[in-house]
Design a protein around this motif. Structure first.
Motif, PDB file in Angstrom:
ATOM      1  N   ASP A  61     -35.497   6.220   0.725  1.00  0.00           N
ATOM      2  CA  ASP A  61     -35.829   6.629  -0.630  1.00  0.00           C
ATOM      3  C   ASP A  61     -36.199   8.110  -0.577  1.00  0.00           C
ATOM      4  OD1 ASP A  61     -38.329   6.657   0.562  1.00  0.00           O
ATOM      5  OD2 ASP A  61     -39.136   5.018  -0.634  1.00  0.00           O
ATOM      6  N   ARG A  62     -36.532   8.666  -1.691  1.00  0.00           N
ATOM      7  CA  ARG A  62     -36.831  10.103  -1.776  1.00  0.00           C
ATOM      8  C   ARG A  62     -37.983  10.491  -0.834  1.00  0.00           C
ATOM      9  NH1 ARG A  62     -35.036  14.845  -4.461  1.00  0.00           N
ATOM     10  NH2 ARG A  62     -36.546  16.301  -3.670  1.00  0.00           N
ATOM     11  N   GLU A  63     -39.001   9.640  -0.813  1.00  0.00           N
ATOM     12  CA  GLU A  63     -40.176   9.917   0.018  1.00  0.00           C
ATOM     13  C   GLU A  63     -39.810   9.946   1.504  1.00  0.00           C
ATOM     14  OE1 GLU A  63     -44.335   7.667   0.617  1.00  0.00           O
ATOM     15  OE2 GLU A  63     -43.715   7.921  -1.477  1.00  0.00           O
ATOM     16  N   MET A  64     -38.991   8.983   1.940  1.00  0.00           N
ATOM     17  CA  MET A  64     -38.558   8.908   3.335  1.00  0.00           C
ATOM     18  C   MET A  64     -37.701  10.129   3.691  1.00  0.00           C
ATOM     19  SD  MET A  64     -38.337   7.162   6.235  1.00  0.00           S
ATOM     20  CE  MET A  64     -38.301   5.398   6.167  1.00  0.00           C
ATOM     21  N   ALA A  65     -36.806  10.510   2.790  1.00  0.00           N
ATOM     22  CA  ALA A  65     -35.945  11.672   3.030  1.00  0.00           C
ATOM     23  C   ALA A  65     -36.772  12.953   3.117  1.00  0.00           C
ATOM     24  CB  ALA A  65     -34.896  11.786   1.924  1.00  0.00           C
ATOM     25  N   ASP A  66     -37.776  13.079   2.247  1.00  0.00           N
ATOM     26  CA  ASP A  66     -38.658  14.250   2.296  1.00  0.00           C
ATOM     27  C   ASP A  66     -39.450  14.282   3.602  1.00  0.00           C
ATOM     28  OD1 ASP A  66     -37.863  15.374  -0.106  1.00  0.00           O
ATOM     29  OD2 ASP A  66     -39.410  14.342  -1.280  1.00  0.00           O
ATOM     30  N   GLU A  67     -39.815  13.101   4.091  1.00  0.00           N
ATOM     31  CA  GLU A  67     -40.543  13.007   5.364  1.00  0.00           C
ATOM     32  C   GLU A  67     -39.651  13.453   6.533  1.00  0.00           C
ATOM     33  OE1 GLU A  67     -42.680   9.494   7.824  1.00  0.00           O
ATOM     34  OE2 GLU A  67     -42.982   9.447   5.650  1.00  0.00           O
ATOM     35  N   ILE A  68     -38.397  13.040   6.514  1.00  0.00           N
ATOM     36  CA  ILE A  68     -37.442  13.469   7.544  1.00  0.00           C
ATOM     37  C   ILE A  68     -37.306  14.987   7.487  1.00  0.00           C
ATOM     38  CG2 ILE A  68     -35.017  13.425   8.268  1.00  0.00           C
ATOM     39  CD1 ILE A  68     -34.916  10.509   7.207  1.00  0.00           C
ATOM     40  N   ALA A  69     -37.190  15.527   6.281  1.00  0.00           N
ATOM     41  CA  ALA A  69     -37.061  16.978   6.107  1.00  0.00           C
ATOM     42  C   ALA A  69     -38.291  17.690   6.671  1.00  0.00           C
ATOM     43  CB  ALA A  69     -36.870  17.319   4.638  1.00  0.00           C
ATOM     44  N   ARG A  70     -39.476  17.155   6.383  1.00  0.00           N
ATOM     45  CA  ARG A  70     -40.711  17.757   6.904  1.00  0.00           C
ATOM     46  C   ARG A  70     -40.713  17.745   8.426  1.00  0.00           C
ATOM     47  NH1 ARG A  70     -43.377  15.465   3.005  1.00  0.00           N
ATOM     48  NH2 ARG A  70     -43.882  13.580   4.160  1.00  0.00           N
ATOM     49  N   ASP A  71     -40.368  16.587   8.998  1.00  0.00           N
ATOM     50  CA  ASP A  71     -40.362  16.432  10.464  1.00  0.00           C
ATOM     51  C   ASP A  71     -39.336  17.330  11.140  1.00  0.00           C
ATOM     52  OD1 ASP A  71     -42.356  14.554  10.171  1.00  0.00           O
ATOM     53  OD2 ASP A  71     -41.050  12.822  10.522  1.00  0.00           O
ATOM     54  N   THR A  72     -38.261  17.643  10.445  1.00  0.00           N
ATOM     55  CA  THR A  72     -37.188  18.451  11.036  1.00  0.00           C
ATOM     56  C   THR A  72     -37.223  19.900  10.531  1.00  0.00           C
ATOM     57  OG1 THR A  72     -35.631  17.761   9.308  1.00  0.00           O
ATOM     58  CG2 THR A  72     -35.666  16.449  11.334  1.00  0.00           C
ATOM     59  N   LYS A  73     -38.254  20.233   9.773  1.00  0.00           N
ATOM     60  CA  LYS A  73     -38.425  21.586   9.207  1.00  0.00           C
ATOM     61  C   LYS A  73     -37.188  22.036   8.424  1.00  0.00           C
ATOM     62  CE  LYS A  73     -41.776  23.123  12.663  1.00  0.00           C
ATOM     63  NZ  LYS A  73     -42.112  21.808  13.151  1.00  0.00           N
ATOM     64  N   SER A  74     -36.660  21.112   7.621  1.00  0.00           N
ATOM     65  CA  SER A  74     -35.499  21.410   6.788  1.00  0.00           C
ATOM     66  C   SER A  74     -35.832  21.031   5.348  1.00  0.00           C
ATOM     67  CB  SER A  74     -34.276  20.637   7.294  1.00  0.00           C
ATOM     68  OG  SER A  74     -34.491  19.246   7.188  1.00  0.00           O
ATOM     69  N   VAL A  75     -34.837  21.117   4.484  1.00  0.00           N
ATOM     70  CA  VAL A  75     -35.009  20.754   3.083  1.00  0.00           C
ATOM     71  C   VAL A  75     -34.049  19.617   2.769  1.00  0.00           C
ATOM     72  CG1 VAL A  75     -34.854  21.580   0.696  1.00  0.00           C
ATOM     73  CG2 VAL A  75     -35.545  23.149   2.503  1.00  0.00           C
ATOM     74  N   PHE A  76     -34.566  18.566   2.147  1.00  0.00           N
ATOM     75  CA  PHE A  76     -33.713  17.469   1.704  1.00  0.00           C
ATOM     76  C   PHE A  76     -33.007  17.925   0.434  1.00  0.00           C
ATOM     77  CE2 PHE A  76     -33.477  13.590  -1.050  1.00  0.00           C
ATOM     78  CZ  PHE A  76     -32.388  13.031  -0.412  1.00  0.00           C
ATOM     79  N   VAL A  77     -31.677  17.901   0.457  1.00  0.00           N
ATOM     80  CA  VAL A  77     -30.892  18.355  -0.700  1.00  0.00           C
ATOM     81  C   VAL A  77     -30.622  17.191  -1.641  1.00  0.00           C
ATOM     82  CG1 VAL A  77     -28.708  19.383  -1.456  1.00  0.00           C
ATOM     83  CG2 VAL A  77     -29.824  20.209   0.623  1.00  0.00           C
ATOM     84  N   ASP A  78     -30.002  16.132  -1.116  1.00  0.00           N
ATOM     85  CA  ASP A  78     -29.642  15.005  -1.972  1.00  0.00           C
ATOM     86  C   ASP A  78     -29.189  13.831  -1.126  1.00  0.00           C
ATOM     87  OD1 ASP A  78     -29.281  13.647  -4.323  1.00  0.00           O
ATOM     88  OD2 ASP A  78     -27.507  14.747  -4.966  1.00  0.00           O
TER      89      ASP A  78
END
Length: 112
Positions: A61-78
């Protein structure tokens, strides 16, 4: 990390359209190795797709994707179905996507 507007997300989604997913999330789910792979690849390529395979029990979900982005120092696009798109701007001369993205951002600001 940067915040993306809906227009910026659409622009990056368009750039990612022809990319093949590089990292795949399988039945083992999201572990340290997957996060490390995403972090390494997005750092190198700037814009990547991550595919969640059929045999994976991972529900993103959006929250999980944002967490992955945080952990990988990237930005979740879509997320498009079982494909996730991540972006990490590059500041080096070998950057391909970041200059194009920055031009797009600049042109959007000038129109306001």
């Amino acid at each position: 990390m940067i915040q993306l507007s809906s227009k910026e997300r659409a622009f990056l989604r368009k750039l990612a359209h022809n990319l093949e997913p590089i990292v795949r999330i399988g039945k083992d789910g999201i572990d340290e190795n997957v996060l490390k792979s995403i972090a390494e690849v997005v750092k190198k390529r700037e814009l990547i797709k991550v595919k969640i395979l059929q045999n994976s029990s991972v529900e993103i979900d959006r929250e999980m994707a944002d967490e992955i982005a945080r952990d990988t120092k990237s930005v979740f696009v879509d997320r498009i179905g079982k494909i996730l798109i991540f972006f990490k701007p590059k500041t080096t001369k070998d950057a391909k996507i970041t200059p194009e993205f920055n031009e797009f951002r600049k042109s959007r600001k000038n129109k306001r």
